[in-house]
Design a protein around this motif. Structure first.
Motif, PDB file in Angstrom:
ATOM      1  N   GLN A  81       0.829  -1.207   0.000  1.00 47.07           N
ATOM      2  CA  GLN A  81       0.000   0.000   0.000  1.00 47.07           C
ATOM      3  C   GLN A  81       0.862   1.256   0.000  1.00 47.07           C
ATOM      4  OE1 GLN A  81      -2.630  -0.570   3.379  1.00 47.07           O
ATOM      5  NE2 GLN A  81      -4.222  -1.452   2.085  1.00 47.07           N
ATOM      6  N   GLN A  82       1.965   1.201   0.716  1.00 46.73           N
ATOM      7  CA  GLN A  82       2.874   2.345   0.736  1.00 46.73           C
ATOM      8  C   GLN A  82       3.581   2.512  -0.608  1.00 46.73           C
ATOM      9  OE1 GLN A  82       5.892   2.132   3.780  1.00 46.73           O
ATOM     10  NE2 GLN A  82       6.422   4.279   3.593  1.00 46.73           N
ATOM     11  N   GLY A 115       0.439   2.765  -3.382  1.00 45.85           N
ATOM     12  CA  GLY A 115      -0.682   3.628  -3.051  1.00 45.85           C
ATOM     13  C   GLY A 115      -1.911   2.775  -2.796  1.00 45.85           C
ATOM     14  N   ARG A 116      -2.774   3.231  -1.908  1.00 45.68           N
ATOM     15  CA  ARG A 116      -3.928   2.423  -1.503  1.00 45.68           C
ATOM     16  C   ARG A 116      -4.857   2.105  -2.671  1.00 45.68           C
ATOM     17  NH1 ARG A 116      -5.373   1.788   3.808  1.00 45.68           N
ATOM     18  NH2 ARG A 116      -7.550   1.668   3.148  1.00 45.68           N
TER      19      ARG A 116
END
Length: 376
Positions: free
Chosen positions: A314-315, A318-319
């Protein structure tokens, strides 16, 4: 309260073959809480693994009760039947971790996608374990007649396999600094190749096409695993001496059987660049000890913890991109599963204990998935 009595399946922590069905009074709601009715949950070898590692990985604390029994979490769909939370409406439906029970009460905080379990006992757990996604906001939601069944059975397992394959594909982040994908290996050996997590991993690895995918399974499951088309070679556990020890390799272990893993390490030796441990589908195998790991030829196995990898991806991605990648991959896997996975519905409160016994005892074929409908 919709029902005065809640039926719950509990498992004896130190003797997980033993289960009991108990009835408890439904608890009144405090401010911020919601009552959910469990519509359907999956019961797979992974649930057995949760019981095996219940103390080590705190699975018993998801829905705590007094020892010597415990409540094993299951991936499920549930509907809100009563709400003391102004942000969560009665009738809304969610996917996430629920007990094997007719209903439960959760201290909820609304999120962008659904809600989060903010009970005091849940604070130590990884965010992904505390998240419940509303079907209205779920990019993976499958509205086909069997869509919820397949996602209940496969989503959590597939995403573990998906993340493990992504880990190998970028060598745990090392590709960015010049390391080759799959730690430079030309083949990956998949232990417990008939498990649903393994099948998800193999499908992704085969599609990527970087390494040859070798499946190891029981003799009884060899033909089924071959029929999937995701493995380049399928061997039984007593054929580990046929693994090609001239090729740099990695392994991923869903079996948790130290005898089988030891045979793989012995055969591949220093050609084994990375050894990943994911699950324990062979729950009745002897426990692996630190001495066992130290005695293995080649690298020391490393535990893969999917929630940690969720955070990293996610980091990195990106989500939104992470969610879309997962949705695209899961949709393809679920659609493909219709060619090899049959749903076995177990309906009613009384079906829960028998379902647990059948899965625990290995009485469910790898091409069958058990879905329990406790309120049916």
């Amino acid at each position: 309260m919709e029902n005065d009595i809640v039926s719950v399946l509990e498992i004896e922590r130190k003797a997980i073959a033993n289960s009991r069905l108990i009835d408890t009074p439904a608890q009144p709601l405090d401010d911020g809480q919601v009552r959910v009715s469990v519509d359907r949950f999956a019961l797979t070898a992974n649930n057995i693994t949760y019981a095996v590692f219940g103390d080590m990985l705190a699975y018993w604390e998801f829905f705590p009760t007094e020892p010597p029994f415990g409540r094993v979490p299951a991936m499920a769909w549930a509907s809100v039947t009563e709400s003391a939370n102004s942000d969560i409406a009665v009738g809304s439906r969610y996917y996430g971790w629920f007990p094997m029970a007719t209903e439960t009460v959760i201290t909820a905080t609304a999120t962008r996608d659904g809600f989060r379990d903010d009970g005091a006992h849940r604070q130590p757990h990884a965010p992904v374990y505390r998240a419940y996604v509303d079907t209205k906001n779920d990019p993976m939601y499958d509205d086909a007649p069997d869509g919820e069944d397949r996602h209940t059975l496969l989503r959590g397992l597939f995403l573990t396999g998906f993340l493990a394959e992504e880990f190998f594909a970028d060598s745990g982040g090392g590709v960015a600094s010049g390391e080759a994908p799959y730690f430079g290996a030309g083949q990956v050996t998949v232990l417990s190749a008939s498990s649903k997590t393994a099948i998800g991993f193999a499908q992704r690895a085969k599609e990527r096409g970087i390494v040859k995918v070798i499946g190891l399974t029981s003799a009884d499951n060899v033909e089924f695993v071959k029929s999937l088309g995701f493995y380049d070679t399928v061997l039984s556990y007593d054929e580990t001496d046929q693994l090609d020890a001239s090729i740099p390799s990695v392994s991923i272990d869903m079996a948790g059987n130290p005898t089988v893993l030891g045979a793989v390490h012995k055969q591949l030796g220093d050609q084994l660049a990375y050894s990943m441990t994911v699950g324990r589908s062979h729950h009745d195998a002897p426990n692996s000890t630190a001495e066992d790991a130290a005695a293995l030829a080649g690298p020391t196995p490393k535990m893969f913890f999917a929630p940690t990898e969720v955070g990293r991806r996610q980091q990195e991605w990106g989500r939104e991109d992470y969610a879309q990648r997962c949705a695209d991959a899961m949709t393809k896997f679920a659609e493909g599963s219709r060619s090899w996975l049959t749903i076995d519905h177990r309906t009613g409160v009384g079906a829960m204990a028998q379902a647990w016994a059948d899965v625990h005892d290995g009485n469910v074929a790898p091409n069958v998935g058990v879905v329990v409908v406790p309120n049916g």
